[in-house]
Design an enzyme around this catalytic site. Structure first.
Site, PDB file in Angstrom:
ATOM      1  N   HIS A  65      64.758  -3.624  24.139  1.00 40.78           N
ATOM      2  CA  HIS A  65      63.628  -2.865  23.576  1.00 40.78           C
ATOM      3  C   HIS A  65      62.714  -2.361  24.698  1.00 40.78           C
ATOM      4  O   HIS A  65      62.371  -1.176  24.753  1.00 40.78           O
ATOM      5  CB  HIS A  65      62.860  -3.784  22.607  1.00 40.78           C
ATOM      6  CG  HIS A  65      61.604  -3.195  22.039  1.00 40.78           C
ATOM      7  ND1 HIS A  65      61.480  -2.860  20.713  1.00 40.78           N
ATOM      8  CD2 HIS A  65      60.408  -2.885  22.614  1.00 40.78           C
ATOM      9  CE1 HIS A  65      60.267  -2.365  20.499  1.00 40.78           C
ATOM     10  NE2 HIS A  65      59.595  -2.385  21.636  1.00 40.78           N
ATOM     11  N   GLU A  66      62.371  -3.259  25.612  1.00 32.46           N
ATOM     12  CA  GLU A  66      61.484  -2.875  26.720  1.00 32.46           C
ATOM     13  C   GLU A  66      62.169  -1.915  27.681  1.00 32.46           C
ATOM     14  O   GLU A  66      61.545  -0.997  28.207  1.00 32.46           O
ATOM     15  CB  GLU A  66      60.999  -4.117  27.476  1.00 32.46           C
ATOM     16  CG  GLU A  66      60.076  -5.023  26.676  1.00 32.46           C
ATOM     17  CD  GLU A  66      58.891  -4.304  26.056  1.00 32.46           C
ATOM     18  OE1 GLU A  66      58.352  -3.384  26.699  1.00 32.46           O
ATOM     19  OE2 GLU A  66      58.512  -4.642  24.930  1.00 32.46           O
ATOM     20  N   HIS A  69      61.854   1.605  26.501  1.00 31.06           N
ATOM     21  CA  HIS A  69      60.555   2.190  26.879  1.00 31.06           C
ATOM     22  C   HIS A  69      60.590   2.625  28.347  1.00 31.06           C
ATOM     23  O   HIS A  69      60.195   3.732  28.682  1.00 31.06           O
ATOM     24  CB  HIS A  69      59.430   1.143  26.767  1.00 31.06           C
ATOM     25  CG  HIS A  69      58.995   0.833  25.367  1.00 31.06           C
ATOM     26  ND1 HIS A  69      58.574   1.791  24.486  1.00 31.06           N
ATOM     27  CD2 HIS A  69      58.890  -0.350  24.705  1.00 31.06           C
ATOM     28  CE1 HIS A  69      58.227   1.206  23.337  1.00 31.06           C
ATOM     29  NE2 HIS A  69      58.418  -0.102  23.443  1.00 31.06           N
TER      30      HIS A  69
END
Ligand SMILES: [Zn+2]
Length: 389
Positions: A65-66, A69
């Site tokens: 998820h990170e 980003h």
């Protein structure tokens, strides 16, 4: 933001570190999944092994998820400092602000999109596993799918600093053309949402008597204080306006060559100045490190006689070496991420040091502008209208 992180390595060139508190999270995940699996299939070592694998899978999902980003941020020209995993999940540390509302939106949406994608993949894997007869594994995969969807949904709540808050900011930014207003709207959302979660958690704990309320309260408190910090920062950025680093820096600062020995430094006129920290420069006059009296004091007498300045000084983080034309509000935004900041070194186009802004200067500038005073006392002739009243 979080100090004392253990480096895990790099993925796609992005540094990933883990804070000790993440261990609690993985333990909690294992306990949650293990409890459910042993309840359904009986307590066995196999069930707990699957639970550990599932909890690790969820931790990996947080990293993914990170990473989403960070990778999208980099693709949009925003430099990434790294990813840190901690108690409440992951944090991507971005060096700059998104250049425009579109990039802001893409960077924010990438994380939840990755979580939804992972949810779908784990769901498909669970279905395949169930058909193949591996019920225990299928249950764990189903749990992973559900947790990723929960992660995507929770993060999409329109409250800064959650991803949904960033998405809200990007949308308001695009609609109004006013980034600051957008930031304020998103941060206010964060405060409301944080307060709401706190109240909800307290009700769960006190009225229903469920200890899970504590977790909600912790999340709510974190969200509330982070949103508050963003609101303060937004106001600060607004007040600093178009001030540039060169407007507040101390020009032609006293510097210490990295090649000097400590003895040379201590016997030089530089050591007789009133400064507490000194920028250390290389042979070309480029700032490379910071030397403070406490760094020198920490050395035993015997080493002090032979050490060089370069060996003792702490390296200057690249984010704290900025062009003197850079907007001060962007520097302040980065500086709040570094509680132990000593100074920001300003450089000219050739990379040579042109000035310094110490943490005291930064605080004073922020406080003076808040009071409506000129950003710094007019010690030197003020050659720009903004500097005088
Ligand atoms: Zn996210």
């Amino acid at each position: 933001m979080l100090k004392a992180t253990v480096p895990l390595g790099r993925v796609a060139g992005i540094r990933i570190g883990v804070h000790w508190s993440a261990l609690i999270t993985v333990g909690l995940f294992t306990w949650m999944l293990g409890g459910a699996l042993t309840h359904a299939y009986g307590g066995s070592i196999g069930a707990w092994l699957v639970a550990v694998a599932g909890a690790s899978g969820l931790f990996g999902s947080l990293v993914a998820h990170e990473l989403a980003h960070s990778v999208i941020a980099r693709r949009n020209g925003v430099q990434v400092e790294g990813i840190v995993l901690w108690l409440l999940g992951g944090v991507s540390e971005l060096r700059d602000e998104a250049p425009d509302a579109g990039a802001d939106l893409r960077i924010a949406a990438a994380g939840p999109a990755m979580s939804v994608g992972l949810g779908a993949v784990f769901f498909a894997a669970a279905a395949v596993s169930a058909v193949a007869g591996g019920e225990l594994v299928a249950s764990a995969l189903g749990w992973l799918a559900a947790m990723n969807i929960v992660l995507a949904v929770f993060n999409s709540i329109p409250a800064a600093p959650l991803d949904g808050g960033r998405i809200l900011r990007a949308v308001v930014w695009r609609a109004s053309g006013d980034r600051l207003r957008a930031e304020t709207v998103a941060a206010r959302g964060g405060r409301w949402c944080g307060g709401g979660l706190l109240a909800l958690g307290a009700a769960e704990l006190l009225v229903i008597g469920n200890a899970g309320g504590l977790w909600l309260m912790l999340l709510g408190w974190f969200l509330f204080s982070a949103a508050n910090a963003e609101l303060t920062l937004a106001g600060l950025r607004h007040r600093l306006g178009d001030l540039r680093v060169r407007d507040v820096m101390t020009a032609d600062p006293v510097t210490v060559p990295a090649a000097w020995s400590l003895v040379e430094f201590l016997n030089s006129p530089v050591a007789d100045t009133s400064h507490r920290v000194f920028p250390v420069v290389d042979a070309d006059g480029r700032p490379v490190a910071v030397l403070s009296w406490s760094d020198v004091l920490r050395l035993p007498d015997t080493t002090r006689a032979s050490a060089s300045v370069g060996a003792v000084a702490r390296p200057l983080p690249t984010t704290m070496r900025v062009g003197d034309e850079v907007l001060l509000r962007d520097v302040v935004a980065r500086a709040v991420l570094r509680p132990n900041l000593d100074l920001v070194a300003a450089v000219g186009p050739d990379g040579r040091i042109t000035g310094v802004v110490t943490s005291t200067d930064l605080t004073a500038t922020c406080q003076r502008t808040a009071l409506g005073l000129s950003p710094r006392p007019a010690r030197t002739p003020v050659d720009h209208s903004k500097g005088s009243r």
